[in-house]
Motif scaffolding. Structure first.
Motif, PDB file in Angstrom:
ATOM      1  N   MET A   1     -36.537 -17.165 -36.463  1.00  0.00           N
ATOM      2  CA  MET A   1     -36.893 -17.932 -37.666  1.00  0.00           C
ATOM      3  C   MET A   1     -38.406 -18.123 -37.688  1.00  0.00           C
ATOM      4  SD  MET A   1     -35.936 -19.616 -40.389  1.00  0.00           S
ATOM      5  CE  MET A   1     -34.214 -19.843 -40.095  1.00  0.00           C
ATOM      6  N   VAL A   2     -39.085 -17.781 -38.809  1.00  0.00           N
ATOM      7  CA  VAL A   2     -40.521 -17.933 -38.926  1.00  0.00           C
ATOM      8  C   VAL A   2     -40.833 -19.317 -39.448  1.00  0.00           C
ATOM      9  CG1 VAL A   2     -42.577 -17.095 -40.067  1.00  0.00           C
ATOM     10  CG2 VAL A   2     -40.825 -15.479 -39.342  1.00  0.00           C
ATOM     11  N   ARG A   3     -41.685 -20.025 -38.752  1.00  0.00           N
ATOM     12  CA  ARG A   3     -42.019 -21.395 -39.135  1.00  0.00           C
ATOM     13  C   ARG A   3     -43.389 -21.423 -39.797  1.00  0.00           C
ATOM     14  NH1 ARG A   3     -40.234 -21.005 -34.240  1.00  0.00           N
ATOM     15  NH2 ARG A   3     -42.329 -21.090 -33.340  1.00  0.00           N
ATOM     16  N   VAL A   4     -43.520 -22.142 -40.898  1.00  0.00           N
ATOM     17  CA  VAL A   4     -44.789 -22.307 -41.584  1.00  0.00           C
ATOM     18  C   VAL A   4     -45.183 -23.764 -41.487  1.00  0.00           C
ATOM     19  CG1 VAL A   4     -46.020 -22.043 -43.758  1.00  0.00           C
ATOM     20  CG2 VAL A   4     -44.180 -20.458 -43.180  1.00  0.00           C
ATOM     21  N   THR A   5     -46.269 -24.034 -40.780  1.00  0.00           N
ATOM     22  CA  THR A   5     -46.708 -25.403 -40.599  1.00  0.00           C
ATOM     23  C   THR A   5     -47.307 -25.938 -41.881  1.00  0.00           C
ATOM     24  OG1 THR A   5     -48.926 -24.776 -39.918  1.00  0.00           O
ATOM     25  CG2 THR A   5     -47.235 -24.879 -38.194  1.00  0.00           C
ATOM     26  N   THR A 198     -47.301  -3.699 -46.712  1.00  0.00           N
ATOM     27  CA  THR A 198     -46.174  -3.383 -47.600  1.00  0.00           C
ATOM     28  C   THR A 198     -45.457  -4.635 -48.090  1.00  0.00           C
ATOM     29  OG1 THR A 198     -44.559  -3.180 -45.799  1.00  0.00           O
ATOM     30  CG2 THR A 198     -45.840  -1.206 -46.352  1.00  0.00           C
ATOM     31  N   ARG A 199     -45.911  -5.804 -47.653  1.00  0.00           N
ATOM     32  CA  ARG A 199     -45.350  -7.100 -48.061  1.00  0.00           C
ATOM     33  C   ARG A 199     -43.857  -7.204 -47.750  1.00  0.00           C
ATOM     34  NH1 ARG A 199     -49.154  -9.401 -51.967  1.00  0.00           N
ATOM     35  NH2 ARG A 199     -50.711  -7.840 -52.512  1.00  0.00           N
ATOM     36  N   PRO A 200     -43.462  -6.960 -46.494  1.00  0.00           N
ATOM     37  CA  PRO A 200     -42.034  -6.955 -46.164  1.00  0.00           C
ATOM     38  C   PRO A 200     -41.451  -8.333 -45.879  1.00  0.00           C
ATOM     39  CG  PRO A 200     -43.280  -6.439 -44.218  1.00  0.00           C
ATOM     40  CD  PRO A 200     -44.290  -6.619 -45.335  1.00  0.00           C
ATOM     41  N   GLY A 201     -42.289  -9.366 -45.856  1.00  0.00           N
ATOM     42  CA  GLY A 201     -41.861 -10.700 -45.444  1.00  0.00           C
ATOM     43  C   GLY A 201     -42.330 -10.993 -44.032  1.00  0.00           C
ATOM     44  N   ALA A 202     -42.551 -12.269 -43.751  1.00  0.00           N
ATOM     45  CA  ALA A 202     -43.110 -12.667 -42.459  1.00  0.00           C
ATOM     46  C   ALA A 202     -42.211 -12.273 -41.293  1.00  0.00           C
ATOM     47  CB  ALA A 202     -43.365 -14.168 -42.445  1.00  0.00           C
ATOM     48  N   ALA A 203     -40.905 -12.437 -41.454  1.00  0.00           N
ATOM     49  CA  ALA A 203     -39.987 -12.104 -40.356  1.00  0.00           C
ATOM     50  C   ALA A 203     -40.059 -10.626 -40.014  1.00  0.00           C
ATOM     51  CB  ALA A 203     -38.565 -12.498 -40.728  1.00  0.00           C
ATOM     52  N   TYR A 225     -52.812 -11.276 -46.821  1.00  0.00           N
ATOM     53  CA  TYR A 225     -51.380 -11.325 -47.075  1.00  0.00           C
ATOM     54  C   TYR A 225     -50.770 -12.611 -46.510  1.00  0.00           C
ATOM     55  CZ  TYR A 225     -51.903  -6.452 -48.339  1.00  0.00           C
ATOM     56  OH  TYR A 225     -52.300  -5.301 -48.958  1.00  0.00           O
ATOM     57  N   PRO A 226     -50.101 -13.397 -47.340  1.00  0.00           N
ATOM     58  CA  PRO A 226     -49.442 -14.607 -46.829  1.00  0.00           C
ATOM     59  C   PRO A 226     -48.415 -14.313 -45.743  1.00  0.00           C
ATOM     60  CG  PRO A 226     -49.601 -14.702 -49.222  1.00  0.00           C
ATOM     61  CD  PRO A 226     -50.024 -13.321 -48.822  1.00  0.00           C
ATOM     62  N   ASP A 227     -47.730 -13.164 -45.838  1.00  0.00           N
ATOM     63  CA  ASP A 227     -46.752 -12.814 -44.804  1.00  0.00           C
ATOM     64  C   ASP A 227     -47.392 -12.800 -43.416  1.00  0.00           C
ATOM     65  OD1 ASP A 227     -44.901 -12.449 -46.812  1.00  0.00           O
ATOM     66  OD2 ASP A 227     -44.886 -10.255 -46.696  1.00  0.00           O
ATOM     67  N   THR A 228     -48.600 -12.280 -43.340  1.00  0.00           N
ATOM     68  CA  THR A 228     -49.286 -12.166 -42.047  1.00  0.00           C
ATOM     69  C   THR A 228     -49.668 -13.541 -41.520  1.00  0.00           C
ATOM     70  OG1 THR A 228     -50.199 -10.101 -42.929  1.00  0.00           O
ATOM     71  CG2 THR A 228     -51.094 -10.893 -40.832  1.00  0.00           C
ATOM     72  N   VAL A 229     -50.121 -14.405 -42.414  1.00  0.00           N
ATOM     73  CA  VAL A 229     -50.462 -15.770 -42.000  1.00  0.00           C
ATOM     74  C   VAL A 229     -49.228 -16.475 -41.442  1.00  0.00           C
ATOM     75  CG1 VAL A 229     -51.350 -18.005 -42.773  1.00  0.00           C
ATOM     76  CG2 VAL A 229     -52.301 -15.893 -43.723  1.00  0.00           C
TER      77      VAL A 229
END
Length: 254
Positions: A1-5, A198-203, A225-229
């Protein structure tokens, strides 16, 4: 699970509010006049320049497999809020990055050159306009390299530590020769591609990096890219769990 603080969420919201994101390796930027250099601290150490690494090929894809270190390398362009969020996250985890900056991005955000160096990260050259350098005529390819090197020199006093070709994982023989003539003994490639552009999503970014990374790996990632952050905290946490340190490419090869 990817967590975004909450801190990362705030930075992402600011970035989105600021306008559309510039793509990492998929968007060309028109050249703009060189912005004045950001002021530097009188106590700042002179930035390192390129150095040769005997025993390593002209195009470097990875470091020694015998040491538990990896280099996270970022193609430098895109929204500056995302760049700052990535740098801050890395520093909070005790990690150091390698940033290959696009010259037009430095024109638009000259303060980021010093920000990268002051954080202890490597800063290098990713061509001036981020177009397909391997397809260009010799004079045009040379300009792509030297124009970006000029930006770096004016902003930091150095042409940077590394050169990476734009729109290609490796440089052609011509581009390799031109980079060497411009002062870069090696071309920096990579052995792990995050595919974050390719913007695949953070996970998916997290899975792609962790599936391929091992001792000595050089990982390709992107600012912009927000996914990378969102992926970076989990990537760094898992690297630490595996006993792998994220260091600059200079440290990886030293």
């Amino acid at each position: 699970m990817v967590r975004v603080t909450s801190t990362l969420r705030r930075d992402l919201l600011r970035a989105v509010a600021g306008g559309a994101l510039a793509a990492g390796c998929g968007t060309e930027h028109a050249a703009r006049p060189l912005a004045p250099a950001a002021p530097t601290s009188p106590s700042a150490e002179p930035p390192a320049g390129p150095r040769a690494y005997p025993g390593h090929p002209a195009q470097i894809t990875h470091g020694p497999r015998s040491r538990p270190q990896v280099a996270l390398t970022f193609h430098g362009q895109g929204d500056p809020a995302l760049a700052r969020a990535l740098l801050t996250t890395a520093e909070r985890h005790g990690a150091r990055l390698t940033v290959l900056a696009v010259g037009t991005w430095l024109d638009e955000h000259p303060d980021l050159a010093r920000r990268i160096l002051d954080g202890g990260h490597d800063l290098g050259n990713h061509t001036q306009r981020h177009i397909g350098i391997n397809t260009l005529a010799e004079a045009d390819a040379r300009r792509e390299i030297t124009d970006c090197a000029e930006r770096l020199t004016r902003l930091t006093g150095s042409i940077g530590t590394w050169f990476r070709p734009s729109r290609a994982p490796t440089a052609s023989p011509l581009v390799t020769r031109l980079a060497r003539a411009a002062g870069y003994p090696h071309v920096l490639s990579y052995d792990v591609d995050s595919l974050d552009h390719t913007r695949p999503g953070a996970a998916a970014v997290t899975r792609e990096v962790l599936a391929g990374v091992r001792n000595g790996s050089v990982v390709s990632l992107h600012f912009g890219y927000p996914d990378t952050v969102a992926a970076l905290p989990d990537v760094l946490t898992e690297l630490g769990r595996r006993g792998l340190r994220a260091v600059t490419t200079t440290e990886l090869l030293s």
